[in-house]
Design a protein around this motif. Sequence first.
Motif, PDB file in Angstrom:
ATOM      1  N   ASP A 124       0.833  -1.204   0.000  1.00  0.00           N
ATOM      2  CA  ASP A 124       0.000   0.000   0.000  1.00  0.00           C
ATOM      3  C   ASP A 124       0.868   1.254   0.000  1.00  0.00           C
ATOM      4  OD1 ASP A 124       1.111  -0.336   2.457  1.00  0.00           O
ATOM      5  OD2 ASP A 124      -0.725  -0.001   3.612  1.00  0.00           O
ATOM      6  N   HIS A 125       2.047   1.178  -0.583  1.00  0.00           N
ATOM      7  CA  HIS A 125       2.983   2.294  -0.463  1.00  0.00           C
ATOM      8  C   HIS A 125       2.497   3.553  -1.172  1.00  0.00           C
ATOM      9  CE1 HIS A 125       6.573  -0.388   0.943  1.00  0.00           C
ATOM     10  NE2 HIS A 125       5.490  -0.540   1.652  1.00  0.00           N
ATOM     11  N   GLN A 126       1.703   3.375  -2.194  1.00  0.00           N
ATOM     12  CA  GLN A 126       1.086   4.530  -2.842  1.00  0.00           C
ATOM     13  C   GLN A 126       0.242   5.306  -1.837  1.00  0.00           C
ATOM     14  OE1 GLN A 126       1.131   6.826  -5.528  1.00  0.00           O
ATOM     15  NE2 GLN A 126       0.899   5.040  -6.881  1.00  0.00           N
ATOM     16  N   LYS A 127      -0.529   4.580  -1.079  1.00  0.00           N
ATOM     17  CA  LYS A 127      -1.403   5.180  -0.062  1.00  0.00           C
ATOM     18  C   LYS A 127      -0.580   5.848   1.041  1.00  0.00           C
ATOM     19  CE  LYS A 127      -4.991   3.649   3.182  1.00  0.00           C
ATOM     20  NZ  LYS A 127      -5.540   2.412   3.814  1.00  0.00           N
ATOM     21  N   ILE A 128       0.504   5.199   1.419  1.00  0.00           N
ATOM     22  CA  ILE A 128       1.363   5.762   2.469  1.00  0.00           C
ATOM     23  C   ILE A 128       1.955   7.087   2.001  1.00  0.00           C
ATOM     24  CG2 ILE A 128       3.492   5.392   3.804  1.00  0.00           C
ATOM     25  CD1 ILE A 128       2.861   2.425   3.889  1.00  0.00           C
ATOM     26  N   ILE A 129       2.386   7.125   0.756  1.00  0.00           N
ATOM     27  CA  ILE A 129       2.954   8.366   0.218  1.00  0.00           C
ATOM     28  C   ILE A 129       1.913   9.473   0.180  1.00  0.00           C
ATOM     29  CG2 ILE A 129       3.874   9.437  -1.890  1.00  0.00           C
ATOM     30  CD1 ILE A 129       5.314   6.786  -2.447  1.00  0.00           C
ATOM     31  N   LYS A 130       0.735   9.118  -0.271  1.00  0.00           N
ATOM     32  CA  LYS A 130      -0.339  10.103  -0.340  1.00  0.00           C
ATOM     33  C   LYS A 130      -0.618  10.694   1.035  1.00  0.00           C
ATOM     34  CE  LYS A 130      -4.769  10.342  -2.679  1.00  0.00           C
ATOM     35  NZ  LYS A 130      -5.937   9.550  -3.132  1.00  0.00           N
ATOM     36  N   SER A 131      -0.637   9.827   2.007  1.00  0.00           N
ATOM     37  CA  SER A 131      -0.887  10.281   3.374  1.00  0.00           C
ATOM     38  C   SER A 131       0.257  11.160   3.887  1.00  0.00           C
ATOM     39  CB  SER A 131      -1.082   9.050   4.250  1.00  0.00           C
ATOM     40  OG  SER A 131      -0.997   9.363   5.595  1.00  0.00           O
ATOM     41  N   ALA A 132       1.479  10.824   3.488  1.00  0.00           N
ATOM     42  CA  ALA A 132       2.640  11.628   3.899  1.00  0.00           C
ATOM     43  C   ALA A 132       2.572  13.034   3.314  1.00  0.00           C
ATOM     44  CB  ALA A 132       3.928  10.931   3.477  1.00  0.00           C
ATOM     45  N   ILE A 133       2.227  13.108   2.041  1.00  0.00           N
ATOM     46  CA  ILE A 133       2.138  14.410   1.379  1.00  0.00           C
ATOM     47  C   ILE A 133       1.063  15.271   2.033  1.00  0.00           C
ATOM     48  CG2 ILE A 133       1.732  15.561  -0.839  1.00  0.00           C
ATOM     49  CD1 ILE A 133       4.079  13.786  -1.081  1.00  0.00           C
ATOM     50  N   LYS A 134      -0.031  14.640   2.356  1.00  0.00           N
ATOM     51  CA  LYS A 134      -1.120  15.349   3.032  1.00  0.00           C
ATOM     52  C   LYS A 134      -0.651  15.887   4.379  1.00  0.00           C
ATOM     53  CE  LYS A 134      -5.828  14.487   4.649  1.00  0.00           C
ATOM     54  NZ  LYS A 134      -6.724  13.367   5.049  1.00  0.00           N
ATOM     55  N   PHE A 135       0.077  15.050   5.094  1.00  0.00           N
ATOM     56  CA  PHE A 135       0.620  15.481   6.387  1.00  0.00           C
ATOM     57  C   PHE A 135       1.531  16.693   6.212  1.00  0.00           C
ATOM     58  CE2 PHE A 135       4.000  15.559   9.517  1.00  0.00           C
ATOM     59  CZ  PHE A 135       3.320  15.407  10.715  1.00  0.00           C
ATOM     60  N   LEU A 136       2.432  16.607   5.252  1.00  0.00           N
ATOM     61  CA  LEU A 136       3.347  17.725   4.997  1.00  0.00           C
ATOM     62  C   LEU A 136       2.587  19.005   4.725  1.00  0.00           C
ATOM     63  CD1 LEU A 136       6.262  16.507   2.705  1.00  0.00           C
ATOM     64  CD2 LEU A 136       6.338  17.234   5.098  1.00  0.00           C
ATOM     65  N   LYS A 137       1.627  18.893   3.828  1.00  0.00           N
ATOM     66  CA  LYS A 137       0.858  20.075   3.427  1.00  0.00           C
ATOM     67  C   LYS A 137       0.131  20.686   4.615  1.00  0.00           C
ATOM     68  CE  LYS A 137      -2.513  21.496  -0.041  1.00  0.00           C
ATOM     69  NZ  LYS A 137      -3.445  21.032  -1.096  1.00  0.00           N
ATOM     70  N   GLN A 138      -0.375  19.829   5.474  1.00  0.00           N
ATOM     71  CA  GLN A 138      -1.113  20.329   6.635  1.00  0.00           C
ATOM     72  C   GLN A 138      -0.211  20.878   7.717  1.00  0.00           C
ATOM     73  OE1 GLN A 138      -3.608  17.227   8.128  1.00  0.00           O
ATOM     74  NE2 GLN A 138      -5.277  17.662   6.717  1.00  0.00           N
ATOM     75  N   ASN A 139       1.053  20.526   7.661  1.00  0.00           N
ATOM     76  CA  ASN A 139       1.949  20.924   8.741  1.00  0.00           C
ATOM     77  C   ASN A 139       3.155  21.724   8.269  1.00  0.00           C
ATOM     78  OD1 ASN A 139       0.910  19.330  11.313  1.00  0.00           O
ATOM     79  ND2 ASN A 139       0.754  17.960   9.552  1.00  0.00           N
ATOM     80  N   VAL A 140       2.981  22.449   7.176  1.00  0.00           N
ATOM     81  CA  VAL A 140       4.094  23.277   6.718  1.00  0.00           C
ATOM     82  C   VAL A 140       4.465  24.224   7.844  1.00  0.00           C
ATOM     83  CG1 VAL A 140       4.814  24.183   4.490  1.00  0.00           C
ATOM     84  CG2 VAL A 140       2.372  23.940   4.984  1.00  0.00           C
ATOM     85  N   ASN A 141       5.698  24.213   8.244  1.00  0.00           N
ATOM     86  CA  ASN A 141       6.146  25.205   9.214  1.00  0.00           C
ATOM     87  C   ASN A 141       7.646  25.383   9.030  1.00  0.00           C
ATOM     88  OD1 ASN A 141       7.695  23.362  10.838  1.00  0.00           O
ATOM     89  ND2 ASN A 141       5.754  22.609  11.639  1.00  0.00           N
TER      90      ASN A 141
END
Lengths: 211, 211
Positions: A124-141
Amino acid sequence: MKEKNTNYEFANIAVNAVICTIKDKKLLIYLQTREKDPFKNYLELPGGLLHQKETAQETLIRKLKNITELKNHSLHQFQTFTDPKRDPRSRTISIGYIALLSPEKVTSLKNFYQIDSLTKLAFDHQKIIKSAIKFLKQNVNNQLIQELMPSFFPLNDLQVVYQVISQKKIDNRNFRKKILNSNLLQKAKIIQKNVNHRPASLYRFANKVKS
Amino acid sequence: MKEKNTNYEFANIAVNAVICTIKDKKLLIYLQTREKDPFKNYLELPGGLLHQKETAQETLIRKLKNITELKNHSLHQFQTFTDPKRDPRSRTISIGYIALLSPEKVTSLKNFYQIDSLTKLAFDHQKIIKSAIKFLKQNVNNQLIQELMPSFFPLNDLQVVYQVISQKKIDNRNFRKKILNSNLLQKAKIIQKNVNHRPASLYRFANKVKS
DNA sequence: GCAAAAGTGTTGTCATTACACCCATGA
DNA sequence: TCATGGGTGTAATGACAACACTTTTGC
């Protein structure tokens, strides 16, 4: 090994790292080719199973040490994936981490891929990456962004990194005003060299950088 | 069972829920008393081990169904704890979830505790709670807050919930202005009754509430 | 009439947005 | 001299903060 956990509560614990860097205004992710089944020859995220006396972070640092030097503080746990069918062999959950690499830490771009050019990945690595990108976007600091920057950089490079992570365009004048007013940066005494345009002043982050 | 995982990669997978509600301007957390060793008679977070074919959320929903009815979308995974010594019996990692309960869903406050009055908890549950509170504070948003509110409520109650979660005082006039301008709320046709002060208008969230 | 919480406006400050041209360098 | 990215200021708007008194109800 794989059929050992007949007892319902036991499972394998894996970690997977989404290692990111930015090059030419693109977010790149480290992937490797699987050498065995299942998913032989597919691309996959680096990672592996926890040893008995390891925390997840320690496992990651061990697994990634021939890719790059990581420290605890530059690993960001973002989500744990528990779908019972995510590994066809036996129950394995995966704890997802993000690692951000500055270009200085990336010796070769050989294994780095643009996320939008990815076809099918293992598990499910595609899904893991998608979730990682979402996390990054939500936590830009600033802390996250700082990890992606080299020691010295022009302001416009910093702006590009903000834009890539937040997936938004930023006005150049407003960005420069804001970041310079924030006192996060120190102007270096050196400037760019050997570029075929006006050379930029270089800056670095003013806080003590943990290395 | 506990000494079974001689193979280094295997471990127990547990989930723990930090179930929160707000009462009298205080954040309360659900805890139960452990009935067996280790940590017999200590307070602990509810939770349990994953079954073979369950996701972590499914385990939680199963484990918590005699406490309260939870749905997938009201569970927030916040962190996974992998310290190899966190369970003295055998290797067990715990996936931490937050569940927010509106007062309507809390039938009895019997097992709810104020976090600042907690003494020693079982395992690393003190740490898990601390991490959950931090997550909440960092992610205060309307969706989370909404989960803590009953269907109809006075504006000032909503303000209290914001204050408790964000751990900041909010100016009453400014808060009312902002929230009413946001169009998040609908004014109900009913007002408070049987209070020994001026009765408040009641509001509810305007979006379709998933129940 | 007293206690208790509900409700209400204005002003100043600061942050954010929008916007277009000249500058310094290498080739 | 041209191509390339570096670098700059102002005005308008909107968001947020500070602040105190009147209203409505039950007792």
